[in-house]
Design a protein around this motif. Sequence first.
Motif, PDB file in Angstrom:
ATOM      1  N   THR A   1      29.907  23.429   3.101  1.00 42.49           N
ATOM      2  CA  THR A   1      28.764  22.900   2.355  1.00 42.49           C
ATOM      3  C   THR A   1      28.900  23.205   0.873  1.00 42.49           C
ATOM      4  N   LEU A   2      29.269  24.443   0.536  1.00 42.88           N
ATOM      5  CA  LEU A   2      29.470  24.807  -0.861  1.00 42.88           C
ATOM      6  C   LEU A   2      30.608  24.008  -1.489  1.00 42.88           C
TER       7      LEU A   2
ATOM      8  N   ARG B   1      31.563  20.951  -0.648  1.00 40.62           N
ATOM      9  CA  ARG B   1      31.060  19.601  -0.928  1.00 40.62           C
ATOM     10  C   ARG B   1      30.201  19.583  -2.193  1.00 40.62           C
ATOM     11  N   ASN B   2      29.360  20.597  -2.341  1.00 42.78           N
ATOM     12  CA  ASN B   2      28.507  20.675  -3.534  1.00 42.78           C
ATOM     13  C   ASN B   2      29.352  20.844  -4.795  1.00 42.78           C
TER      14      ASN B   2
ATOM     15  N   ASP C   1      30.862  17.512  -5.565  1.00 45.70           N
ATOM     16  CA  ASP C   1      29.826  16.595  -6.073  1.00 45.70           C
ATOM     17  C   ASP C   1      29.473  16.876  -7.525  1.00 45.70           C
ATOM     18  N   THR C   2      29.484  18.138  -7.913  1.00 43.41           N
ATOM     19  CA  THR C   2      29.139  18.504  -9.294  1.00 43.41           C
ATOM     20  C   THR C   2      30.374  18.598 -10.184  1.00 43.41           C
TER      21      THR C   2
END
Length: 86
Positions: free
Chosen positions: A18-19, A21-22, A25-26
């Motif tokens: 999850t981290l 992917r974040n 994304d950023t």
Amino acid sequence: GDVDGGGPPSMGPNEIQTLLRNAIDTEDYAAAARLRDALSMHRPAAPERPLSWEDLGTVPWLSDRLADLGLGVPTTTQCHSFEAVG
């Protein structure tokens, strides 16, 4: 542990994913690289030989039924599933 800061991975692979992917994304690619490396530490080593259903501890009738269905050798995911519920 602080996975994003380069410390030892104390989070599970789902949290790290999850981290990751974040971070992507950023567009924080330095963090993404660290998280990718931390995630790779959770990847189990491949077995030396394929495991059989019997190696996983299944009862004989189930091993026989799986063989009848053409499922002679469990997949890696099935092996890990057995470990998780065993």
